[in-house]
Design an enzyme around this catalytic site. Sequence first.
Site, short mmCIF file in Angstrom:
data_model
loop_
_atom_site.label_atom_id
_atom_site.label_comp_id
_atom_site.label_asym_id
_atom_site.label_seq_id
_atom_site.Cartn_x
_atom_site.Cartn_y
_atom_site.Cartn_z
N ILE A 21 0.85 -1.20 0.00
CA ILE A 21 0.00 0.00 0.00
C ILE A 21 0.89 1.25 0.00
CG2 ILE A 21 -1.69 1.29 1.37
CD1 ILE A 21 -2.81 -1.49 2.27
N ALA A 95 3.35 -9.72 12.49
CA ALA A 95 3.11 -10.68 13.57
C ALA A 95 3.63 -12.02 13.10
CB ALA A 95 1.61 -10.77 13.87
N TYR A 155 -7.32 -12.99 12.47
CA TYR A 155 -6.55 -11.73 12.57
C TYR A 155 -5.92 -11.59 13.97
CZ TYR A 155 -5.27 -7.05 10.94
OH TYR A 155 -4.58 -5.94 10.54
N LYS A 162 -3.83 -3.53 16.27
CA LYS A 162 -4.47 -2.42 15.55
C LYS A 162 -5.36 -1.59 16.48
CE LYS A 162 -2.82 -3.07 11.34
NZ LYS A 162 -1.66 -2.26 10.90
N THR A 193 -1.69 -8.21 -0.32
CA THR A 193 -0.29 -7.76 -0.25
C THR A 193 0.49 -8.87 0.46
OG1 THR A 193 -0.60 -6.76 1.91
CG2 THR A 193 -0.97 -5.32 0.01
N LEU A 194 1.79 -8.70 0.56
CA LEU A 194 2.60 -9.71 1.23
C LEU A 194 2.17 -9.89 2.68
CD1 LEU A 194 4.85 -11.38 -0.02
CD2 LEU A 194 6.50 -9.88 1.09
P1 NAD Z 1 3.33 -5.02 3.01
O1 NAD Z 1 3.81 -6.38 3.42
O2 NAD Z 1 3.60 -4.60 1.64
O3 NAD Z 1 3.86 -3.91 4.03
C1 NAD Z 1 4.20 -4.19 5.36
C2 NAD Z 1 5.50 -3.44 5.61
O4 NAD Z 1 5.93 -3.58 6.97
C3 NAD Z 1 6.66 -3.97 4.73
O5 NAD Z 1 7.23 -2.91 4.02
C4 NAD Z 1 7.64 -4.51 5.74
O6 NAD Z 1 8.99 -4.41 5.31
C5 NAD Z 1 7.33 -3.61 6.93
N1 NAD Z 1 7.91 -4.12 8.17
C6 NAD Z 1 7.58 -5.24 8.85
N2 NAD Z 1 8.42 -5.38 9.90
C7 NAD Z 1 9.27 -4.31 9.89
C8 NAD Z 1 10.35 -3.87 10.69
N3 NAD Z 1 10.75 -4.58 11.75
N4 NAD Z 1 10.99 -2.73 10.36
C9 NAD Z 1 10.61 -1.99 9.29
N5 NAD Z 1 9.59 -2.36 8.48
C10 NAD Z 1 8.94 -3.50 8.78
O7 NAD Z 1 1.74 -5.07 3.30
P2 NAD Z 1 0.63 -3.90 3.33
O8 NAD Z 1 -0.65 -4.65 3.30
O9 NAD Z 1 0.92 -2.88 2.31
O10 NAD Z 1 0.79 -3.31 4.80
C11 NAD Z 1 0.95 -1.93 5.07
C12 NAD Z 1 0.07 -1.55 6.26
O11 NAD Z 1 -1.30 -1.61 5.85
C13 NAD Z 1 0.20 -2.47 7.46
O12 NAD Z 1 0.13 -1.69 8.65
C14 NAD Z 1 -1.04 -3.32 7.35
O13 NAD Z 1 -1.46 -3.87 8.59
C15 NAD Z 1 -2.02 -2.29 6.85
N6 NAD Z 1 -3.27 -2.81 6.28
C16 NAD Z 1 -3.23 -3.75 5.31
C17 NAD Z 1 -4.41 -4.24 4.81
C18 NAD Z 1 -4.39 -5.33 3.75
O14 NAD Z 1 -5.40 -6.01 3.60
N7 NAD Z 1 -3.31 -5.51 3.02
C19 NAD Z 1 -5.64 -3.77 5.29
C20 NAD Z 1 -5.65 -2.79 6.26
C21 NAD Z 1 -4.45 -2.32 6.77
#
Ligand code: NAD
Length: 255
Positions: A21, A95, A155, A162, A193-194
């Site tokens: 994102i 997590a 979750y 969260k 996403t990952l």
């Molecule tokens: P993503 O895996 O692309 O991003 C997660 C990021 O967290 C990665 O860049 C990873 O390197 C970083 N990260 C994890 N541990 C870390 C550390 N120790 N130090 C630095 N960086 C670290 O996935 P995403 O879905 O784009 O997630 C981005 C945010 O959006 C997260 O907070 C996620 O919970 C939130 N979110 C995601 C969704 C979904 O469905 N994908 C929905 C709502 C909220």
Amino acid sequence: MAGLLEGRNALVMGARNKWSIAWEIAERFAGQGARVALTYQGEREENVVRELADKINATMTPCDVTDSDQMESAFRRIGQEFGTLDILVHAIAHAKREELAGSYSDTSRDGFAMAQNISVYSLVEAARLAAPLMTNGGSIQTLTYLGAERVVQNYNVMGVAKAALEASVRYLANDLGPKNIRVNALSAGPVKTLAARGISDFDVVLQAVAAKAPLRRNVNQSDVADVALFLASDLSRAVTGETLHVDNGYNIMGL
Ligand code: NAD
């Protein structure tokens, strides 16, 4: 017409690959005139994140958020490069995979602490380090999910993280409001996403949301990036401490 973020300096934390994102948010901000800096977790992500940095002419700094020394040096470097900061996006969560399945009551002590440390405390520390750079006021935003408010199967520990993240947004908004720094959470619907792939049966969630959301579809990275742009820009100048749902309305539904 000038971009909405013309002349603004933005730090985007959490772009890991093109599905992230944060990746789309960084592209959107740059497209609207912001100068962008990226932090990424470590060496493993460096080459992929460089693609984004090259594309949008961003600077990039490694920053594992569990390490306060790395956090401090990343913000020091951003201060040296930018002078001031206007926008901070925190898009980081993690997590243990085994805690994102089964029963929440099976959560381990260290799994609980890890989820809180990476997914919540990192926002607190980032806000503390960003605030002195936001001398013209600023906008801080983080990414959250409905699992903070409702039980979402599997979750588990991340839902509780969260919830703490959303509460942190309110406390930080109160702390930083007198400096004209706004702090908000964007509650995105599920996006593949990952990070999301780590959640057991994530495809089932996607199908359920598309079937039940008032707009009958899932959100994508672009939907979220547009609202992130709103939160980063002056259009949201009176919005702080808020959790804004970007989920095609799914959160309003009962049975
Ligand atoms: P993503 O895996 O692309 O991003 C997660 C990021 O967290 C990665 O860049 C990873 O390197 C970083 N990260 C994890 N541990 C870390 C550390 N120790 N130090 C630095 N960086 C670290 O996935 P995403 O879905 O784009 O997630 C981005 C945010 O959006 C997260 O907070 C996620 O919970 C939130 N979110 C995601 C969704 C979904 O469905 N994908 C929905 C709502 C909220």
